[in-house]
Design a protein around this motif. Structure first.
Motif, PDB file in Angstrom:
ATOM      1  N   UNK A  68       0.849  -1.188   0.000  1.00 26.50           N
ATOM      2  CA  UNK A  68       0.000   0.000   0.000  1.00 26.50           C
ATOM      3  C   UNK A  68       0.882   1.234   0.000  1.00 26.50           C
ATOM      4  N   UNK A  69       0.445   2.265  -0.739  1.00 26.21           N
ATOM      5  CA  UNK A  69       1.209   3.498  -0.872  1.00 26.21           C
ATOM      6  C   UNK A  69       0.361   4.681  -0.429  1.00 26.21           C
ATOM      7  N   UNK A  70       0.976   5.602   0.304  1.00 26.67           N
ATOM      8  CA  UNK A  70       0.257   6.759   0.830  1.00 26.67           C
ATOM      9  C   UNK A  70      -0.323   7.628  -0.289  1.00 26.67           C
ATOM     10  N   UNK A 108      -3.282  -6.176  -5.931  1.00 26.60           N
ATOM     11  CA  UNK A 108      -3.392  -4.769  -5.566  1.00 26.60           C
ATOM     12  C   UNK A 108      -4.766  -4.488  -4.976  1.00 26.60           C
ATOM     13  N   UNK A 109      -4.816  -3.494  -4.103  1.00 30.80           N
ATOM     14  CA  UNK A 109      -6.089  -3.049  -3.534  1.00 30.80           C
ATOM     15  C   UNK A 109      -6.610  -1.828  -4.272  1.00 30.80           C
ATOM     16  N   UNK A 110      -5.887  -1.363  -5.280  1.00 27.81           N
ATOM     17  CA  UNK A 110      -6.265  -0.168  -6.023  1.00 27.81           C
ATOM     18  C   UNK A 110      -7.045  -0.533  -7.284  1.00 27.81           C
ATOM     19  N   UNK A 117      -7.491   0.947   7.943  1.00 31.68           N
ATOM     20  CA  UNK A 117      -6.609   1.591   8.920  1.00 31.68           C
ATOM     21  C   UNK A 117      -5.490   2.350   8.214  1.00 31.68           C
ATOM     22  N   UNK A 118      -4.949   1.768   7.158  1.00 30.35           N
ATOM     23  CA  UNK A 118      -3.908   2.451   6.381  1.00 30.35           C
ATOM     24  C   UNK A 118      -4.447   3.753   5.794  1.00 30.35           C
ATOM     25  N   UNK A 119      -5.658   3.704   5.240  1.00 30.21           N
ATOM     26  CA  UNK A 119      -6.267   4.896   4.656  1.00 30.21           C
ATOM     27  C   UNK A 119      -6.492   5.958   5.733  1.00 30.21           C
ATOM     28  N   UNK A 120      -6.964   5.547   6.897  1.00 33.19           N
ATOM     29  CA  UNK A 120      -7.180   6.504   7.992  1.00 33.19           C
ATOM     30  C   UNK A 120      -5.885   7.185   8.409  1.00 33.19           C
ATOM     31  N   UNK A 121      -4.784   6.458   8.388  1.00 30.80           N
ATOM     32  CA  UNK A 121      -3.499   7.019   8.807  1.00 30.80           C
ATOM     33  C   UNK A 121      -2.900   7.970   7.768  1.00 30.80           C
ATOM     34  N   UNK A 122      -3.048   7.651   6.478  1.00 31.48           N
ATOM     35  CA  UNK A 122      -2.278   8.366   5.471  1.00 31.48           C
ATOM     36  C   UNK A 122      -3.080   9.226   4.499  1.00 31.48           C
ATOM     37  N   UNK A 123      -4.391   9.155   4.537  1.00 28.44           N
ATOM     38  CA  UNK A 123      -5.155   9.921   3.541  1.00 28.44           C
ATOM     39  C   UNK A 123      -5.142  11.405   3.865  1.00 28.44           C
TER      40      UNK A 123
END
Length: 177
Positions: A56-58, A94-96, A126-132
């Motif tokens: 996953x990428x920010x 990928x999740x994209x 959780x990744x999206x919440x941290x980096x979006x």
């Protein structure tokens, strides 16, 4: 996160395709595998074909949000048909949905949509919440400069013209005669 890719082989329904293949599941945290048979029911066989890392990428959080907001959140398995003992090379997972669309534009690759497990949905969320970082809309303002006062782009001034470039052809013929 390492994801095991599960492919299902079923008998083909036409005489041109002996087998039909479909990515049906992912196994979060799976170890390495090379086409290990998981389940067999007559002619239907499920294989743990490969394990690929889901990265996953920010910068891609908007795409992940789009994927999580879908009716069924999914990851996308990108496969390329190959000749040999196994029918596919698993390129990536990928999740994209945007990246998956880029791969599906090519006629070389096969992109399969596989539902995410609840744990995987939570991990990506959780990744999206941290980096979006939401981008606010900024309406473009026109500048007050008048660009219509100067004629520009009427042609190359080094090339001589017989008449006005805006004159109709009939008027130009009558002037030249």
């Amino acid at each position: 996160m390492p994801l095991g890719i599960v492919l299902r082989r079923t008998p083909g329904v036409t005489r041109w395709a002996r087998w039909s293949w479909k990515a049906v599941a992912v196994l979060p945290g799976a170890g390495s595998a090379d086409w290990r048979e998981l389940r067999r029911d007559g002619d239907v066989i499920e294989y743990h074909a490969a394990t690929r890392t889901l990265e996953l990428y920010a910068a891609e959080t908007e795409a992940y949000m789009h994927g999580l907001a879908a009716r069924i959140p999914s990851v996308y398995v990108v496969m390329r048909p190959v000749l040999g003992q196994h029918p596919f090379d698993i390129l990536l997972v990928t999740a994209s949905p945007f990246e998956a669309q880029d791969y599906s534009d090519s006629a070389e690759d096969i992109v399969e949509k596989v539902p995410m497990t609840p744990g995987l949905v939570a991990w990506v969320g959780e990744f999206v919440d941290l980096f979006h970082r939401g981008e606010s809309f900024v309406k473009r303002q026109r500048d007050k400069r008048r660009v219509d006062l100067r004629q520009d782009g009427i042609g190359d001034p080094r090339i001589g013209k017989a008449a006005d470039v805006y004159a109709s052809p009939r008027l130009m013929r009558s002037r030249l005669s």
